[in-house]
Scaffold this active site. Structure first.
Site, PDB file in Angstrom:
ATOM      1  N   CYS A 171       0.861  -1.402   0.461  1.00 52.77           N
ATOM      2  CA  CYS A 171       0.032   0.228  -0.191  1.00 52.77           C
ATOM      3  C   CYS A 171       0.920   1.245  -0.250  1.00 52.77           C
ATOM      4  CB  CYS A 171      -0.436   0.205   1.257  1.00 52.77           C
ATOM      5  SG  CYS A 171      -1.862   1.566   0.818  1.00 52.77           S
ATOM      6  N   CYS A 180      -0.839   4.020   2.256  1.00 47.18           N
ATOM      7  CA  CYS A 180      -0.903   4.265   3.586  1.00 47.18           C
ATOM      8  C   CYS A 180      -0.313   2.634   4.109  1.00 47.18           C
ATOM      9  CB  CYS A 180      -2.281   4.772   4.125  1.00 47.18           C
ATOM     10  SG  CYS A 180      -3.597   4.058   3.580  1.00 47.18           S
ATOM     11  N   SER A 181      -1.615   2.624   4.411  1.00 46.09           N
ATOM     12  CA  SER A 181      -0.971   1.268   4.634  1.00 46.09           C
ATOM     13  C   SER A 181      -1.709  -0.241   5.138  1.00 46.09           C
ATOM     14  CB  SER A 181      -0.367   0.874   6.355  1.00 46.09           C
ATOM     15  OG  SER A 181      -1.477   1.821   7.250  1.00 46.09           O
ATOM     16  N   CYS A 182      -3.204  -0.036   4.436  1.00 49.76           N
ATOM     17  CA  CYS A 182      -4.300  -0.877   4.174  1.00 49.76           C
ATOM     18  C   CYS A 182      -3.271  -2.500   3.930  1.00 49.76           C
ATOM     19  CB  CYS A 182      -4.843  -0.819   3.123  1.00 49.76           C
ATOM     20  SG  CYS A 182      -5.299   1.111   2.282  1.00 49.76           S
TER      21      CYS A 182
END
Lengths: 219, 185
Positions: B90, B93-95
């Site tokens: 991701c 962000c940090s999906c």
């Protein structure tokens, strides 16, 4: 930051290492619990992290960004006053207290999640295999400098539709209180050679999930 | 510590139940983690009908196993083969698919992984000690929406007689992100 140079090595870590400091799980839990108050959606909270000052975004650790963004949202939405935040003391109870996430409700809230698909009438413009081009600039068309999910590295690039995921909430609108405005969401594959000056391999590709309004037909 | 101060104010305002925080933390420290994903992968390796269903509608299939939930509302499974190696990132962000893999590892959230995985996935794989055959293409999935991807790593050779429980032990978290391969028996 996709494609950026200079970040150094990726450092693997063991599977048993979930959090890296005592306060990290607390930061995660406070953030999730505050989300349950219903004052913002996931797109607004992502945008709150993105709009931290660039020097803070670069220097804060992961959960420091979460905490800074959470504090900003709590004040923006009037959940806390700037004085309460600065003084570290609450001035009176909150009218939102009846929305507090209780221990008993946690399992249900985590299990239900927050699906992003919505019923919608918008026509599906593309089919698997269609060639499409992304917007020239990775920008929010509603709000200058607003939230978008088209990364800079994939702006103005030509790819092909891999699959349609259904109609999903448009983050560009939802992050700014402009409603869900659901649109068809597609997985779009781009040859690495379309994105990078020096792709590693001629057959490598990058696939991104992109909303219909980010795309136009390519010939 | 800032988070402690915030928790204190929010608790005083009646907005936070500290016991609920404990419950959230216990869930992701002890109950939801990559063994869920390993269960799904081991079953896909063992059961062709399950594999086909997983590749067709992963959300429905993992829901039946009890693995639906926050950050896993829209699941897609992608399968590694001799021709293509899938890898998930991701960049924005940090999906990450929480119900199947838990909270993302530090490296997944790092600037280095987010910046490099899309541009030089093979060099990133080298950081994990993985070298792919020259004729295998890499397909990197940048999780830019609420769809979450699970990589089904290739089943290692020499595992023909193994049951689902034994196969699970070969399925690492990193292999389900595409940053690693399944372990050899």
């Amino acid at each position: 930051m996709g494609g950026r140079f200079g970040d150094g090595a990726v450092v693997p870590e063991p599977e048993t290492e979930v959090f890296h400091a005592d306060w990290h799980p607390r930061a995660l839990a406070v953030t999730l619990a505050c989300g349950s108050l219903g004052q913002w959606n996931i797109d607004a909270s992502r945008h709150a992290r993105e709009r931290l000052a660039p020097k803070d975004y670069a220097s804060f650790s992961y959960y420091e960004k979460w905490m800074a963004a959470l504090a900003d949202m709590l004040v923006d939405k009037g959940v806390l006053t700037p004085d309460e935040l600065a003084g570290g003391r609450a001035v009176g109870p909150s009218p939102l207290a009846d929305r507090k996430l209780t221990r008993g409700a946690v399992a249900g809230v985590l299990a239900r999640g927050g699906p992003a698909d919505r019923p919608a009438q918008i026509d599906v413009a593309f089919a698997a295999g269609d060639a499409v081009r992304t917007r020239r600039h990775a920008h929010n068309v509603f709000v200058d400098g607003g939230h978008t999910r088209l990364p800079d590295y994939a702006a103005g690039a030509t790819g092909r539709i891999v699959r349609m995921h259904g109609h999903h909430v448009l983050p560009d609108a939802a992050a700014h209180g402009l409603g869900d405005r659901p649109e068809p969401l597609y997985a779009v594959a781009f040859p690495a050679s379309e994105l990078w000056a020096r792709p590693e391999h001629p057959r490598d590709e990058v696939v991104l999930d992109l909303w219909q309004s980010y795309l136009e037909p390519a010939t | 510590m800032r988070v402690k101060a915030l928790e204190t104010i929010l608790t005083e305002k009646g907005l936070i139940d500290p016991a609920a925080l404990d419950e959230i933390i216990d869930t992701y420290e002890n109950r939801i983690g990559p063994r869920n994903g390993a269960h799904v992968v081991a079953r896909a390796w063992s059961n062709p009908a399950f594999r086909d269903a997983l590749l067709t509608d992963a959300t429905a299939v993992v829901s039946e196993l009890g693995y639906y939930g926050r950050q896993g509302e829209h699941m897609v499974a992608v399968e590694n083969t001799d021709e293509v190696h899938n890898m998930v990132v991701c960049t924005l962000c940090s999906c990450y698919p929480w119900p199947l893999l838990g909270i993302p590892p530090g490296w997944y959230k790092s600037d280095a992984y987010r910046a490099r995985a899309v541009r030089e996935p093979r060099k990133v794989l080298a950081d994990f000690g993985v070298t792919l055959p020259e004729d295998t293409a890499v397909r990197v999935w940048d999780s830019t929406a609420e769809v979450r991807y699970l990589v089904i790593p290739q089943r290692p050779a020499g595992t023909e007689g193994m049951d689902e429980a034994a196969l699970m032990d070969l399925v690492t978290r990193d292999s389900m992100i595409g940053a690693g391969l399944a372990l050899k028996p």
